[in-house]
Design a protein around this motif. Structure first.
Motif, PDB file in Angstrom:
ATOM      1  N   ARG A   1      -3.357   0.508 -12.982  1.00  0.00           N
ATOM      2  CA  ARG A   1      -4.163   0.598 -11.881  1.00  0.00           C
ATOM      3  C   ARG A   1      -5.566  -0.423 -12.003  1.00  0.00           C
ATOM      4  N   ARG A   2      -6.160  -0.211 -13.400  1.00  0.00           N
ATOM      5  CA  ARG A   2      -7.204  -0.806 -13.497  1.00  0.00           C
ATOM      6  C   ARG A   2      -7.096  -2.494 -13.718  1.00  0.00           C
ATOM      7  N   PHE A   3      -5.874  -2.741 -14.347  1.00  0.00           N
ATOM      8  CA  PHE A   3      -5.454  -4.146 -14.323  1.00  0.00           C
ATOM      9  C   PHE A   3      -4.970  -4.866 -12.962  1.00  0.00           C
ATOM     10  N   SER A   4      -4.535  -3.996 -11.951  1.00  0.00           N
ATOM     11  CA  SER A   4      -4.311  -4.555 -10.651  1.00  0.00           C
ATOM     12  C   SER A   4      -5.581  -4.897  -9.891  1.00  0.00           C
ATOM     13  N   LEU A   5      -6.565  -4.184 -10.236  1.00  0.00           N
ATOM     14  CA  LEU A   5      -7.951  -4.453  -9.414  1.00  0.00           C
ATOM     15  C   LEU A   5      -8.573  -5.748 -10.012  1.00  0.00           C
ATOM     16  N   THR A   6      -8.115  -6.128 -11.201  1.00  0.00           N
ATOM     17  CA  THR A   6      -8.785  -7.511 -11.677  1.00  0.00           C
ATOM     18  C   THR A   6      -7.895  -8.850 -11.589  1.00  0.00           C
ATOM     19  N   THR A   7      -6.572  -8.728 -10.687  1.00  0.00           N
ATOM     20  CA  THR A   7      -5.917  -9.767 -10.937  1.00  0.00           C
ATOM     21  C   THR A   7      -5.621 -10.092  -9.145  1.00  0.00           C
ATOM     22  N   SER A   8      -5.554 -11.371  -8.998  1.00  0.00           N
ATOM     23  CA  SER A   8      -5.333 -11.777  -7.677  1.00  0.00           C
ATOM     24  C   SER A   8      -3.715 -11.691  -7.357  1.00  0.00           C
ATOM     25  N   ASP A   9      -3.018 -11.318  -8.186  1.00  0.00           N
ATOM     26  CA  ASP A   9      -1.333 -11.270  -7.977  1.00  0.00           C
ATOM     27  C   ASP A   9      -1.238 -10.162  -7.378  1.00  0.00           C
ATOM     28  N   ASP A  10      -0.031 -10.046  -6.474  1.00  0.00           N
ATOM     29  CA  ASP A  10       0.664  -8.688  -6.051  1.00  0.00           C
ATOM     30  C   ASP A  10       1.663  -8.142  -7.227  1.00  0.00           C
ATOM     31  N   VAL A  11       1.116  -7.030  -7.662  1.00  0.00           N
ATOM     32  CA  VAL A  11       1.685  -6.196  -8.833  1.00  0.00           C
ATOM     33  C   VAL A  11       2.135  -4.836  -8.400  1.00  0.00           C
ATOM     34  N   HIS A  12       3.355  -4.492  -9.162  1.00  0.00           N
ATOM     35  CA  HIS A  12       3.796  -3.089  -8.598  1.00  0.00           C
ATOM     36  C   HIS A  12       4.271  -2.616 -10.048  1.00  0.00           C
ATOM     37  N   LEU A  13       3.997  -1.085 -10.141  1.00  0.00           N
ATOM     38  CA  LEU A  13       4.695  -0.544 -11.326  1.00  0.00           C
ATOM     39  C   LEU A  13       5.712   0.436 -10.902  1.00  0.00           C
ATOM     40  N   VAL A  14       6.920   0.383 -11.557  1.00  0.00           N
ATOM     41  CA  VAL A  14       7.944   1.485 -11.159  1.00  0.00           C
ATOM     42  C   VAL A  14       8.227   2.393 -12.501  1.00  0.00           C
ATOM     43  N   VAL A  15       8.055   3.714 -12.103  1.00  0.00           N
ATOM     44  CA  VAL A  15       8.450   4.788 -13.226  1.00  0.00           C
ATOM     45  C   VAL A  15       9.623   5.570 -12.925  1.00  0.00           C
ATOM     46  N   ALA A  16      10.442   5.277 -13.641  1.00  0.00           N
ATOM     47  CA  ALA A  16      12.097   5.896 -13.296  1.00  0.00           C
ATOM     48  C   ALA A  16      12.375   6.517 -14.608  1.00  0.00           C
ATOM     49  N   GLY A  17      12.949   7.761 -14.338  1.00  0.00           N
ATOM     50  CA  GLY A  17      13.390   8.523 -15.318  1.00  0.00           C
ATOM     51  C   GLY A  17      13.399   9.959 -15.031  1.00  0.00           C
ATOM     52  N   ASN A  18      13.915  10.864 -15.771  1.00  0.00           N
ATOM     53  CA  ASN A  18      14.065  12.512 -15.416  1.00  0.00           C
ATOM     54  C   ASN A  18      12.830  12.953 -16.012  1.00  0.00           C
ATOM     55  N   ALA A  19      11.881  13.744 -15.128  1.00  0.00           N
ATOM     56  CA  ALA A  19      10.782  14.411 -15.634  1.00  0.00           C
ATOM     57  C   ALA A  19      11.057  16.064 -15.450  1.00  0.00           C
ATOM     58  N   THR A  20      11.121  16.565 -16.460  1.00  0.00           N
ATOM     59  CA  THR A  20      11.436  18.101 -16.598  1.00  0.00           C
ATOM     60  C   THR A  20      10.327  18.691 -16.997  1.00  0.00           C
ATOM     61  N   ASP A  21       9.039  18.013 -17.746  1.00  0.00           N
ATOM     62  CA  ASP A  21       7.803  18.763 -18.012  1.00  0.00           C
ATOM     63  C   ASP A  21       7.149  18.602 -16.844  1.00  0.00           C
ATOM     64  N   VAL A  22       7.048  20.065 -15.919  1.00  0.00           N
ATOM     65  CA  VAL A  22       6.333  20.263 -14.830  1.00  0.00           C
ATOM     66  C   VAL A  22       4.914  19.537 -15.141  1.00  0.00           C
TER      67      VAL A  22
END
Length: 361
Positions: free
Chosen positions: A203-224
């Motif tokens: 998120r901090r990185f996205s605020l310092t770049t002029s490029d359009d960026v996106h992060l995908v987090v994909a995977g099973n989360a069993t820790d509530v």
């Protein structure tokens, strides 16, 4: 030595820790390799001397750790007793090195003691390379006197469908932004992967770049609690993140990698990274710490497919990883053929069988 070795592994039919290595290996041993018979695992059969080789990939998953410390301690005692009895009856115990420490910090003292005791009864440490072996020996000194077999790094060609899907089609299938530079953090959601920190840095990185960026987090989360932390960070910038915190269906695994421009790994542990192997197999550049198996990966696969960094994941690393040059579409690296680095899964299984047989010479 028997003409046909009876071999087993506690998890060869289940993806207990979110990794398919054991299933792929034992699938070959079960179907395509002469001189070996794969048998289902049980502690009772082990203690009775039913196996010639017991192949353990995740020691922490052999003991019961979800019922409290006392139950975990008793389970560890039962497992060690069964494995010791198996060895007295002639079985050989193989530790296939993956994570230096357990995936989950559950019943930590009991698990640490179990790993220490387990390391003292192994007959061979099966490692992808010397760097990972060194880290295991540093953590478990008893392994210094244990035989070691170095078999190279695995990849996953042919393990998942849709491995040749193009980037635009993959993004459309997943509903991801078609024109942004996309980073992927993939795999079972665990503390040691530092995902909330990775997302905050992104998120901090996205605020310092002029490029359009996106992060995908994909995977099973069993820790509530961990899931809640990830969702709280994502809520601060909903357009910046895509979360898919379920067990990812097999038919979508390769699609996620083919949709991404780069895979980011921010683990704090030394690992034999299945995610890194899968990324390189599918032609998606991967960035991971210069530790463990990653060091020797770099001897065979270099940039732009494999990128190693020192310390933690920073905004500077993200900037380099998501630069226009770094995110050009890549073919599958030529060093990665079908099943291993330059070797089929059947050939790899034959070499593992050779290690098994050498234990009886």
């Amino acid at each position: 030595m028997p003409d046909t070795l009876v071999v087993t592994s506690p998890h060869y039919r289940t993806y207990v820790a979110g990794n398919v290595d054991v299933s792929l290996l034992f699938g070959e041993l079960e179907k395509n390799v002469d001189g070996v018979r794969v048998a289902p695992f049980s502690l009772e059969s082990a203690a009775a001397g039913a196996y010639d080789v017991i192949h353990v990939y995740w020691p922490e998953w052999v003991i019961t750790r979800d019922r409290g410390t006392l139950a975990a301690r008793r389970s560890a005692e039962v497992v060690l007793t069964a494995l010791t009895s198996a060895r007295r009856r002639g079985a050989k115990l193989v530790w296939d090195a993956n994570n230096v420490r357990p995936h989950e910090p559950v019943c930590g003292e009991v698990t640490a003691n179990f790993f220490r005791d387990f390391s003292r009864i192994c007959d061979v440490l099966l490692v992808s390379n010397g760097s990972l072996a060194d880290e295991f020996i540093d953590e478990y000194p008893a392994l210094i006197s244990v035989r070691r077999a170095h078999l190279g790094n695995l990849n996953y060609a042919g393990a998942y469908p849709s491995e040749g899907i193009d980037r635009d089609t993959a993004r459309a299938r997943l509903g991801l932004p078609p024109d942004k530079r996309i980073a992927l953090a993939f795999g079972v959601v665990r503390r040691y992967k530092n995902l909330p920190s990775l997302m905050t840095t992104f998120r901090r990185f996205s605020l310092t770049t002029s490029d359009d960026v996106h992060l995908v987090v994909a995977g099973n989360a069993t820790d509530v609690q961990l899931r809640r932390e990830i969702e709280e960070v994502a809520a601060l910038a909903p357009d910046l993140f895509t979360l898919d915190l379920r067990s990812i269906p097999e038919e979508l695994v390769a699609v996620y990698f083919r949709a991404a421009d780069v895979v980011l790994i921010a683990t704090s542990q030394s690992v034999k990274s299945g995610v890194a192997g899968l990324a390189m197999t599918l032609g998606t550049p991967v960035w991971l710490p210069r530790r463990g198996a990653a060091i020797d990966y770099a001897d065979e696969v270099g940039r732009p497919a494999l990128n190693l960094y020192e310390g933690g994941m920073t905004e500077g690393i993200m900037r380099e990883a998501l630069s226009p040059v770094s995110t050009e579409a890549l073919p599958t690296p030529t060093a990665l053929l079908d099943g291993r680095l330059g070797e089929t899964w059947r050939s790899y299984a034959m070499r593992v069988l050779a290690v098994y047989r050498s234990l009886f010479e």
